[in-house]
Design a protein around this motif. Structure first.
Motif, PDB file in Angstrom:
ATOM      1  N   ILE A  29     -42.085 -37.487 -69.555  1.00  0.00           N
ATOM      2  CA  ILE A  29     -42.400 -38.867 -69.176  1.00  0.00           C
ATOM      3  C   ILE A  29     -41.586 -39.357 -67.983  1.00  0.00           C
ATOM      4  O   ILE A  29     -42.162 -39.942 -67.038  1.00  0.00           O
ATOM      5  CB  ILE A  29     -42.245 -39.799 -70.402  1.00  0.00           C
ATOM      6  N   PRO A  30     -40.251 -39.164 -67.911  1.00  0.00           N
ATOM      7  CA  PRO A  30     -39.537 -39.616 -66.710  1.00  0.00           C
ATOM      8  C   PRO A  30     -40.049 -38.964 -65.431  1.00  0.00           C
ATOM      9  O   PRO A  30     -40.151 -39.631 -64.388  1.00  0.00           O
ATOM     10  CB  PRO A  30     -38.087 -39.205 -67.002  1.00  0.00           C
ATOM     11  N   ALA A  31     -40.379 -37.670 -65.474  1.00  0.00           N
ATOM     12  CA  ALA A  31     -40.920 -37.001 -64.290  1.00  0.00           C
ATOM     13  C   ALA A  31     -42.253 -37.612 -63.879  1.00  0.00           C
ATOM     14  O   ALA A  31     -42.525 -37.819 -62.684  1.00  0.00           O
ATOM     15  CB  ALA A  31     -41.082 -35.508 -64.561  1.00  0.00           C
ATOM     16  N   ILE A 130     -41.602 -50.268 -67.237  1.00  0.00           N
ATOM     17  CA  ILE A 130     -40.973 -49.117 -66.592  1.00  0.00           C
ATOM     18  C   ILE A 130     -39.617 -48.822 -67.216  1.00  0.00           C
ATOM     19  O   ILE A 130     -39.313 -47.675 -67.584  1.00  0.00           O
ATOM     20  CB  ILE A 130     -40.844 -49.363 -65.076  1.00  0.00           C
ATOM     21  N   VAL A 131     -38.790 -49.850 -67.352  1.00  0.00           N
ATOM     22  CA  VAL A 131     -37.444 -49.666 -67.908  1.00  0.00           C
ATOM     23  C   VAL A 131     -37.519 -49.189 -69.353  1.00  0.00           C
ATOM     24  O   VAL A 131     -36.811 -48.250 -69.756  1.00  0.00           O
ATOM     25  CB  VAL A 131     -36.641 -50.979 -67.797  1.00  0.00           C
ATOM     26  N   ALA A 132     -38.373 -49.821 -70.147  1.00  0.00           N
ATOM     27  CA  ALA A 132     -38.487 -49.444 -71.560  1.00  0.00           C
ATOM     28  C   ALA A 132     -38.988 -48.016 -71.717  1.00  0.00           C
ATOM     29  O   ALA A 132     -38.475 -47.253 -72.550  1.00  0.00           O
ATOM     30  CB  ALA A 132     -39.417 -50.417 -72.283  1.00  0.00           C
ATOM     31  N   ALA A 133     -39.985 -47.616 -70.910  1.00  0.00           N
ATOM     32  CA  ALA A 133     -40.517 -46.255 -71.023  1.00  0.00           C
ATOM     33  C   ALA A 133     -39.459 -45.215 -70.667  1.00  0.00           C
ATOM     34  O   ALA A 133     -39.354 -44.171 -71.318  1.00  0.00           O
ATOM     35  CB  ALA A 133     -41.736 -46.102 -70.119  1.00  0.00           C
ATOM     36  N   LEU A 134     -38.652 -45.488 -69.646  1.00  0.00           N
ATOM     37  CA  LEU A 134     -37.600 -44.548 -69.259  1.00  0.00           C
ATOM     38  C   LEU A 134     -36.563 -44.394 -70.367  1.00  0.00           C
ATOM     39  O   LEU A 134     -36.190 -43.278 -70.747  1.00  0.00           O
ATOM     40  CB  LEU A 134     -36.934 -45.010 -67.963  1.00  0.00           C
ATOM     41  N   ILE A 135     -36.088 -45.509 -70.886  1.00  0.00           N
ATOM     42  CA  ILE A 135     -35.033 -45.455 -71.904  1.00  0.00           C
ATOM     43  C   ILE A 135     -35.545 -44.812 -73.186  1.00  0.00           C
ATOM     44  O   ILE A 135     -34.896 -43.928 -73.768  1.00  0.00           O
ATOM     45  CB  ILE A 135     -34.475 -46.863 -72.170  1.00  0.00           C
ATOM     46  N   LEU A 136     -36.729 -45.218 -73.649  1.00  0.00           N
ATOM     47  CA  LEU A 136     -37.270 -44.677 -74.895  1.00  0.00           C
ATOM     48  C   LEU A 136     -37.569 -43.185 -74.781  1.00  0.00           C
ATOM     49  O   LEU A 136     -37.334 -42.421 -75.726  1.00  0.00           O
ATOM     50  CB  LEU A 136     -38.534 -45.434 -75.288  1.00  0.00           C
ATOM     51  N   ARG A 408     -37.140 -52.943 -58.426  1.00  0.00           N
ATOM     52  CA  ARG A 408     -38.247 -53.341 -57.562  1.00  0.00           C
ATOM     53  C   ARG A 408     -39.458 -52.466 -57.854  1.00  0.00           C
ATOM     54  O   ARG A 408     -39.536 -51.323 -57.398  1.00  0.00           O
ATOM     55  CB  ARG A 408     -37.834 -53.235 -56.097  1.00  0.00           C
ATOM     56  N   GLY A 409     -40.390 -52.977 -58.620  1.00  0.00           N
ATOM     57  CA  GLY A 409     -41.627 -52.278 -58.898  1.00  0.00           C
ATOM     58  C   GLY A 409     -41.384 -50.858 -59.383  1.00  0.00           C
ATOM     59  O   GLY A 409     -40.537 -50.606 -60.245  1.00  0.00           O
ATOM     60  N   PHE A 410     -42.124 -49.921 -58.793  1.00  0.00           N
ATOM     61  CA  PHE A 410     -41.990 -48.525 -59.186  1.00  0.00           C
ATOM     62  C   PHE A 410     -41.168 -47.745 -58.153  1.00  0.00           C
ATOM     63  O   PHE A 410     -41.395 -46.555 -57.942  1.00  0.00           O
ATOM     64  CB  PHE A 410     -43.364 -47.881 -59.380  1.00  0.00           C
ATOM     65  N   ASP A 411     -40.232 -48.421 -57.502  1.00  0.00           N
ATOM     66  CA  ASP A 411     -39.347 -47.739 -56.559  1.00  0.00           C
ATOM     67  C   ASP A 411     -38.608 -46.611 -57.279  1.00  0.00           C
ATOM     68  O   ASP A 411     -38.037 -46.799 -58.357  1.00  0.00           O
ATOM     69  CB  ASP A 411     -38.339 -48.722 -55.980  1.00  0.00           C
ATOM     70  N   PHE A 412     -38.610 -45.408 -56.673  1.00  0.00           N
ATOM     71  CA  PHE A 412     -38.070 -44.261 -57.396  1.00  0.00           C
ATOM     72  C   PHE A 412     -36.560 -44.259 -57.477  1.00  0.00           C
ATOM     73  O   PHE A 412     -35.991 -43.629 -58.363  1.00  0.00           O
ATOM     74  CB  PHE A 412     -38.603 -42.932 -56.846  1.00  0.00           C
ATOM     75  N   PHE A 413     -35.860 -44.980 -56.603  1.00  0.00           N
ATOM     76  CA  PHE A 413     -34.410 -45.056 -56.772  1.00  0.00           C
ATOM     77  C   PHE A 413     -34.025 -46.065 -57.847  1.00  0.00           C
ATOM     78  O   PHE A 413     -33.039 -45.880 -58.553  1.00  0.00           O
ATOM     79  CB  PHE A 413     -33.717 -45.373 -55.444  1.00  0.00           C
ATOM     80  N   SER A 414     -34.806 -47.128 -57.985  1.00  0.00           N
ATOM     81  CA  SER A 414     -34.584 -48.045 -59.101  1.00  0.00           C
ATOM     82  C   SER A 414     -34.767 -47.309 -60.426  1.00  0.00           C
ATOM     83  O   SER A 414     -33.938 -47.416 -61.344  1.00  0.00           O
ATOM     84  CB  SER A 414     -35.559 -49.217 -59.012  1.00  0.00           C
ATOM     85  N   MET A 415     -35.849 -46.518 -60.533  1.00  0.00           N
ATOM     86  CA  MET A 415     -36.081 -45.750 -61.754  1.00  0.00           C
ATOM     87  C   MET A 415     -35.005 -44.690 -61.951  1.00  0.00           C
ATOM     88  O   MET A 415     -34.590 -44.417 -63.082  1.00  0.00           O
ATOM     89  CB  MET A 415     -37.476 -45.112 -61.711  1.00  0.00           C
ATOM     90  N   SER A 416     -34.528 -44.087 -60.862  1.00  0.00           N
ATOM     91  CA  SER A 416     -33.482 -43.061 -60.970  1.00  0.00           C
ATOM     92  C   SER A 416     -32.190 -43.648 -61.522  1.00  0.00           C
ATOM     93  O   SER A 416     -31.488 -42.994 -62.299  1.00  0.00           O
ATOM     94  CB  SER A 416     -33.221 -42.424 -59.605  1.00  0.00           C
ATOM     95  N   PHE A 417     -31.882 -44.879 -61.141  1.00  0.00           N
ATOM     96  CA  PHE A 417     -30.679 -45.512 -61.668  1.00  0.00           C
ATOM     97  C   PHE A 417     -30.799 -45.754 -63.168  1.00  0.00           C
ATOM     98  O   PHE A 417     -29.869 -45.459 -63.928  1.00  0.00           O
ATOM     99  CB  PHE A 417     -30.416 -46.840 -60.944  1.00  0.00           C
ATOM    100  N   VAL A 418     -31.925 -46.293 -63.604  1.00  0.00           N
ATOM    101  CA  VAL A 418     -32.136 -46.519 -65.038  1.00  0.00           C
ATOM    102  C   VAL A 418     -32.106 -45.192 -65.787  1.00  0.00           C
ATOM    103  O   VAL A 418     -31.504 -45.080 -66.869  1.00  0.00           O
ATOM    104  CB  VAL A 418     -33.468 -47.253 -65.280  1.00  0.00           C
ATOM    105  N   LEU A 419     -32.748 -44.181 -65.212  1.00  0.00           N
ATOM    106  CA  LEU A 419     -32.757 -42.854 -65.820  1.00  0.00           C
ATOM    107  C   LEU A 419     -31.346 -42.300 -65.965  1.00  0.00           C
ATOM    108  O   LEU A 419     -30.963 -41.801 -67.029  1.00  0.00           O
ATOM    109  CB  LEU A 419     -33.610 -41.911 -64.977  1.00  0.00           C
ATOM    110  N   ALA A 420     -30.548 -42.397 -64.896  1.00  0.00           N
ATOM    111  CA  ALA A 420     -29.177 -41.879 -64.942  1.00  0.00           C
ATOM    112  C   ALA A 420     -28.355 -42.619 -65.983  1.00  0.00           C
ATOM    113  O   ALA A 420     -27.549 -42.013 -66.709  1.00  0.00           O
ATOM    114  CB  ALA A 420     -28.528 -42.016 -63.564  1.00  0.00           C
TER     115      ALA A 420
END
Length: 433
Positions: A29-31, A130-136, A408-420
Motif C-alpha cells: 500500500i505505501p508503494a 492519505i495519512v491514515a492509509a500510510l499509518i494503518l 500538501r495533497g499527494f506530494d510524495f515527500f509529504s507522504m515520505s515523511f509520514v511513512l518514515a
C-alpha cells in the motif's frame, strides 16, 4: 481444549490465512500511494499550473481520480489493520504519529474559518485519507523491510520510465522534465529514488544491491539532466548529513532531534554573524549557493506571502485556502503579476503559516522534533532502516525551504515523511525481543 488443538481448528486457520494475505497487501500500500504522485498523476494529468490550463481545471481533473484512489487504499489499509492488529495494538501508539493525527485534525477543523471552506474541507479529507492509509498499512504490515523493499522496486520502475521519457522527449526551457509538469518534479523523484537505493545498496540481497547501484546511476543522470539545483544539492548532502548524525546519535545516545537542532542553530548563528559583520547578506548567500539572488523569483513570492501571514497570524486562512482556491483566494485577489498564478509559496513553512497560522507552524515543529527523536530508537534497533528514516525526514525538512510539500495533497515527500515517521515505531517493535 489445548492451544495446539485450537490452532488447528478451521476457523483459526482461516483467521491465520486472512492475516497472512492482508499483511502481504499492506506491504504494497505505501508503494502504491507513492506511485500516484510519482507516476500515475503525472502521466494522466501532469501539466504545469504555471504554463498549462487554469489550475482549477487541473485540480478537478486530478481530484476525480484521487478521491477514488486514496479512499480505496484507505479501505484496504483499514481492513488489513483490523485483520492483523485490531484489539492487539493501537494505530497511534507513539507520540509522533499521534501528533500527525492531531495536525490533520487541525487541517479539517480549519474549514470552519477558511476563506474557501468547501475546498479546504475537501482537501483536508483527502489528506486525512492519505495519512491514515500510510499509518494503518505500516502497522498492519509489521514488516519495515518488506515495505521499504516494495517502495524501492516501485521507484526503480519509475526511474526507467523517466529515462525512456527523457530519451524521446526534448528538454524543457529549464531542463528535462521526464513525465512531470516541470523539471523540479523529475529532480525530486530522482532524489527520492537515490535515498531508497542507497539503503538497498547496503541492506539488500546480492542482486538487489546490483539493481540499487543501477538505480543510483540512472537517478543521478536524471538529476543532472533535470538541472534541479534544490534536489541535486540535497541528494548530495542529505545522505552524508544523515549518516553523520546517525553515527553520533548511536554512539552518544543523543537524540537526533537534539543533534539536528544544534546543527540548524549553528548554521543560523554563522549566517547571522556574517550578516552582522557585513561579510555577506541573503542575496550574496543565495547567489553563491544557487547562482541567483532571487532564488528563481522565489523572493518575490515571499515578499508578498510573509506580510499576508500577519492578516491572520494565529490560525491562518484555512487549509490550502490561500493559493488557487477559487475566486476568494487571497492570492488571486491581492497578488500582482505571476505571483497571483502561483499554486504555493515555494516554501512549506510559509505555506503552513498562511494556512494554519502560528498554531499550525508550532505544531509542525513539535512533530518534526518528535519524529527525529523517534529515529534514535530506530537507529539503535536497525541502523540501516533508521538512517533511511532520518534521511527522509531531513530531506523533507530542508526541501520545504525552497518548495512546498508539508501535508500538501499527494506530494510524495509529504507522504515520505509520514511513512518514515510510522516506520520508526515499527522498526523498534520488530527488533524488540
Amino acid at each position: 481444549m489445548t492451544l495446539a488443538h485450537e490452532a488447528g481448528l478451521p476457523g483459526m486457520r482461516r483467521a491465520d490465512d486472512t492475516a497472512i494475505w492482508t499483511r502481504r497487501l499492506a506491504r504494497w500500500i505505501p508503494a502504491l500511494m507513492l506511485a500516484y504522485g510519482l507516476l500515475i498523476w503525472p502521466v494522466l494529468y501532469g501539466r504545469s499550473p504555471d504554463t498549462g490550463p487554469a489550475f482549477q481545471v487541473l485540480q478537478s481533473e486530478s481530484s476525480a481520480l484521487s478521491q477514488i484512489y486514496f479512499p480505496l487504499l484507505l479501505l484496504a489499509a483499514g481492513f488489513a489493520w483490523i485483520a492483523t492488529s485490531y484489539g492487539r495494538r493501537r494505530p497511534l501508539d507513539d507520540a509522533a504519529t499521534a501528533l500527525i493525527a492531531l495536525f490533520v485534525t487541525l487541517c479539517l477543523v480549519s474549514a470552519l474559518w477558511s476563506v474557501a471552506p468547501g475546498i479546504a474541507l475537501r482537501r483536508a479529507v483527502l489528506q486525512v485519507a492519505i495519512v491514515a492509509a500510510l499509518i494503518l498499512s505500516v502497522r498492519a504490515a509489521a514488516d519495515p523491510d518488506g515495505v521499504v523493499a516494495r517502495i524501492f522496486w516501485t521507484l526503480a520502475a519509475i526511474m526507467l520510465v523517466n529515462l525512456a521519457m527523457v530519451a524521446v522527449k526534448p528538454a524543457g526551457p529549464l531542463g528535462h522534465e521526464g513525465v512531470y509538469p516541470q523539471k523540479n518534479g523529475l529532480g525530486a523523484a530522482a532524489a527520492l529514488a537515490i535515498l531508497f537505493a542507497l539503503h538497498q545498496l547496503f541492506a539488500g540481497a546480492r542482486w538487489t544491491r546490483v539493481a540499487a547501484l543501477l538505480v543510483i546511476a540512472v537517478a543521478v543522470l536524471l538529476l543532472v539532466l533535470s538541472r534541479s539545483k534544490t534536489s541535486l544539492g540535497l541528494a548530495a548532502l542529505v545522505p552524508a548529513i544523515a549518516l553523520a548524525a546517525a553515527i553520533v546519535a548511536r554512539a552518544t545516545r543523543l537524540s537526533p532531534a537534539v543533534l539536528v537542532g544544534l546543527g540548524a542553530g549553528l548554521a543560523y548563528l554563522v549566517y547571522a554573524v556574517g550578516v552582522a559583520a557585513y561579510l555577506w547578506d541573503f542575496p550574496a548567500v543565495a547567489t553563491a549557493l544557487f547562482g541567483d539572488p532571487t532564488l528563481t523569483t522565489r523572493t518575490e513570492i515571499w515578499d508578498f506571502a510573509l506580510p499576508m501571514t500577519e492578516r491572520r497570524p494565529w490560525l491562518g486562512f484555512g487549509f490550502e485556502s490561500f493559493w488557487q482556491a477559487g475566486p476568494d483566494s487571497p492570492s488571486l485577489r491581492e497578488a500582482r503579476g505571476f505571483v497571483a498564478k502561483m499554486p504555493h509559496a515555494h516554501n512549506g513553512y510559509i505555506d503552513i503559516l498562511l494556512q494554519l497560522g502560528r498554531v499550525g507552524l508550532a505544531l509542525l515543529m513539535v512533530i518534526l522534533f518528535a519524529a527525529l527523536h523517534a529515529c534514535g530508537g530506530a537507529l539503535r534497533a536497525r541502523f540501516g532502516l533508521g538512517w533511511l528514516c532520518l534521511a527522509l525526514m531531513l530531506f523533507t525538512g530542508l526541501y520545504n525551504f525552497l518548495e512546498s510539500a508539508w501535508f500538501r495533497g499527494f506530494d510524495f515527500f509529504s507522504m515520505s515523511f509520514v511513512l518514515a515517521t510510522a516506520l520508526t515505531g515499527e522498526i523498534r517493535r520488530s527488533a524488540a525481543p
